[in-house]
Design a protein around this motif. Sequence first.
Motif, PDB file in Angstrom:
ATOM      1  N   PRO A 394       0.841  -1.198   0.000  1.00  0.00           N
ATOM      2  CA  PRO A 394       0.000   0.000   0.000  1.00  0.00           C
ATOM      3  C   PRO A 394       0.884   1.259   0.000  1.00  0.00           C
ATOM      4  N   TRP A 418      -2.374  -3.015  -7.729  1.00  0.00           N
ATOM      5  CA  TRP A 418      -2.402  -4.168  -6.829  1.00  0.00           C
ATOM      6  C   TRP A 418      -2.386  -5.441  -7.656  1.00  0.00           C
ATOM      7  N   THR A 421       2.293 -12.320  -7.295  1.00  0.00           N
ATOM      8  CA  THR A 421       3.011 -13.333  -8.066  1.00  0.00           C
ATOM      9  C   THR A 421       1.993 -14.247  -8.759  1.00  0.00           C
TER      10      THR A 421
HETATM   11  C1  WTA Z   1       0.898  -6.597  -1.742  1.00  0.00           C
HETATM   12  C2  WTA Z   1       4.016  -8.231  -6.098  1.00  0.00           C
HETATM   13  C3  WTA Z   1      -1.259  -2.730  -1.685  1.00  0.00           C
HETATM   14  C4  WTA Z   1      -0.332  -7.429  -1.420  1.00  0.00           C
HETATM   15  C5  WTA Z   1       3.416  -7.742  -7.422  1.00  0.00           C
HETATM   16  C6  WTA Z   1      -0.132  -8.649  -2.285  1.00  0.00           C
HETATM   17  C7  WTA Z   1      -0.045  -4.437  -2.621  1.00  0.00           C
HETATM   18  C8  WTA Z   1       1.348  -8.846  -2.233  1.00  0.00           C
HETATM   19  C9  WTA Z   1       0.001  -3.750  -3.861  1.00  0.00           C
HETATM   20  C10 WTA Z   1       1.876  -9.604  -3.423  1.00  0.00           C
HETATM   21  C11 WTA Z   1      -0.638  -2.465  -3.932  1.00  0.00           C
HETATM   22  C12 WTA Z   1       1.030  -5.656  -4.071  1.00  0.00           C
HETATM   23  N1  WTA Z   1      -1.257  -2.003  -2.822  1.00  0.00           N
HETATM   24  N2  WTA Z   1      -0.667  -3.924  -1.550  1.00  0.00           N
HETATM   25  N3  WTA Z   1      -0.621  -1.719  -5.032  1.00  0.00           N
HETATM   26  N4  WTA Z   1       0.675  -4.535  -4.724  1.00  0.00           N
HETATM   27  N5  WTA Z   1       0.621  -5.602  -2.792  1.00  0.00           N
HETATM   28  O1  WTA Z   1       3.516 -11.711  -4.822  1.00  0.00           O
HETATM   29  O2  WTA Z   1      -0.317  -7.763  -0.052  1.00  0.00           O
HETATM   30  O3  WTA Z   1       5.489 -10.200  -4.335  1.00  0.00           O
HETATM   31  O4  WTA Z   1      -0.829  -9.780  -1.813  1.00  0.00           O
HETATM   32  O5  WTA Z   1       3.653  -9.545  -5.897  1.00  0.00           O
HETATM   33  O6  WTA Z   1       1.888  -7.516  -2.201  1.00  0.00           O
HETATM   34  O7  WTA Z   1       3.280  -9.671  -3.416  1.00  0.00           O
HETATM   35  P1  WTA Z   1       4.047 -10.358  -4.605  1.00  0.00           P
END
Ligand code: WTA
Length: 659
Positions: A394, A418, A421
């Motif tokens: 966030p 948001w 992976t």
């Molecule tokens: C968080 C990264 C708020 C969220 C692309 C998610 C976010 C996790 C946002 C995934 C955003 C990612 N606002 N929270 N814009 N983007 N998240 O798998 O908790 O490394 O579930 O992927 O990051 O992390 P990952």
Amino acid sequence: MPDDTVELEARLEEAESFEPPESFVAQANVADEEIYEEFEENWPECWERAGDLLDWKEDYDTVLDDGNAPFYEWFTGGSLNASANCLDRHLDDRGDEPAIEWIGELGDTRTYTYSDLHREVNEFSAALREQGVEEDDVVTLYMPMVPELPIAMLACARIGAPHSVVFAGFSADALATRMNSADSEHLVTCDGYYRRGDPLQHKEKADEGLGGVDHDVESVIVVNRLGDEYDHPMENGELDYDELISEHEGAEVEPVTRDAEDMLFLMYTSGTTGQPKGVKHTTAGYLSYAAWTSHAVLDIKPEDTYWCSADIGWITGHSYIVYGPLALGTTSVMYEGTPDYPDKDRLWEIVEEYEVDQLYTAPTAIRAFMKWGSEYPERHDLSSLRLLGTVGEPINPRAWKWYYKHIGNEDCPIVDTWWQTETGGMMVTTLPGIGTMKPGSAGPPLPGIDAKVVDTKGEEVGAGRAGYLTVNKPWPGMLRTLYNNDERFISEYWAEYSDTESDDPADWVYFPEDGAKLDEDGYITVLGRVDDVLNVSGHRLGTMEIESAIVGVEGVAEAAVVGGHHDVKGEAVYAYVITEEGYDGGDDLHERIVAGVEDAIGPIARPEEIVFTPELPKTRSGKIMRRLLEDIANEEELGDTSTLRNPEVVEDIQKKVQE
Ligand code: WTA
């Protein structure tokens, strides 16, 4: 400060929403708001829009096959090759244009045009084949931010061998776990890289990891980044990347025809249990989704110079440094080092020099830039920027506004994207040419994405209330399963809100394990993980993984790990540790715990705070009350302690944290 600046600051401070600049809207790839309705009315055929961005060897017959939910299949009957889509098809029009602008930390640079990249990918494809890599063999890439990483990824894609990239900052143990889980018999790695001007060895770490692999390893290829700076060991029949490339000079390798649903890559990520999850992405669904979101959200055009400052070792780098941008034929910037070397204006120097059009980075970086001060961006001409983006965690409204003003000059839309992976690409964000932006809120779900905020029973909560995010319809970029573990795929992502006995796809709901809040305009504010996963500087870390590393240290009896608020990192690792009889929580144990975590996972998981305590707060049934430990870490008012078996320990721990 002159009066008008004060006024400007006040205006920004108060504003709750911002409109996209007209100049941006006039040129946006997507500017017609009817796209939301079009996608909804025409679902799932609307996803042909994504499929149309690719070149197909054989056209697909069906957009979505939902006959076996949640094992959805996309673009079935179609076939293609991802490397041909990222390289070969651009050669006629854009062969002499830069595909990758690589910038080393020390200031050395390399430009790969589409022709250059195509040539080297072909040569490396031939080399991989010669090493016995066959279609569907998983090749592990344990590499830092060197151009040979995207080259190796595309070479794997060319010969139909899925890659599994392991972030270079991960430890030897983490490498071994991932190679074992994927039965990977081939490794491409690197001698080392630069961090803050110093050479950092990587090869010995790779060797140590190989020592933990439980099966035969057929080939190890080593990229030489440090040259004479570091004489890396090559004692076990490893091959030198440069030698292989020259042996295969001019080789041409026909891109292998892959079915739409054939695996493109695996990416391991943290979950609730200690074992990382091998997220499986496929060729057509993933690539079309990365390309579509790069087009619609990042507004990428072939003539742009686009920069995502993530590391390719994470999904953001896969989708938005390599696959999305290259599928669209643009110029993708790749930077090896840290943003404060040699000085805190490094990023802005690069934006100015390369005339970067779009910058996509993480809130944790923006918070660091804010702390360093606006004088650093002010040293540079950033007027080439057209769009800004954030991802990973966030973003607080203050950081958003700082980014908007000091980097975007109030002239660039910001997309707060948001995704995960598992989702392959962006899911919730405004479209930059259409949507009003609200700092702190990611925005509505993208067209065609059916995301909701629900309560524990799956009922939608109204505007203004917090709940859990769910995705109620499939999308092309979704993970297909967890590698070799369909059961865990269902239990991790679907069981919570689906009728798992049902054959009807409408009964299957994807649960990303994030909390969220909805506003009256349908905008989603993501609140963060609701499982035992921490988000440290935008990196996903499992508390269980860290706990098991700590418990493995001699002298530790028990450990609980939670996230505590951190001004720059977002969250930081707080570890509460009970020592074994005969050990005290002194500096020695402290150091050994830090080393234990670094060995098991990597420096990114290093605890910010280690609190030694004789007991952990537990419920009467013996469960550790993590929520309380979180409140303590955040120095917040404590929640209910009445259900504790040992309420007296809480005050004790609290005192220690405040010391
Ligand atoms: C968080 C990264 C708020 C969220 C692309 C998610 C976010 C996790 C946002 C995934 C955003 C990612 N606002 N929270 N814009 N983007 N998240 O798998 O908790 O490394 O579930 O992927 O990051 O992390 P990952």
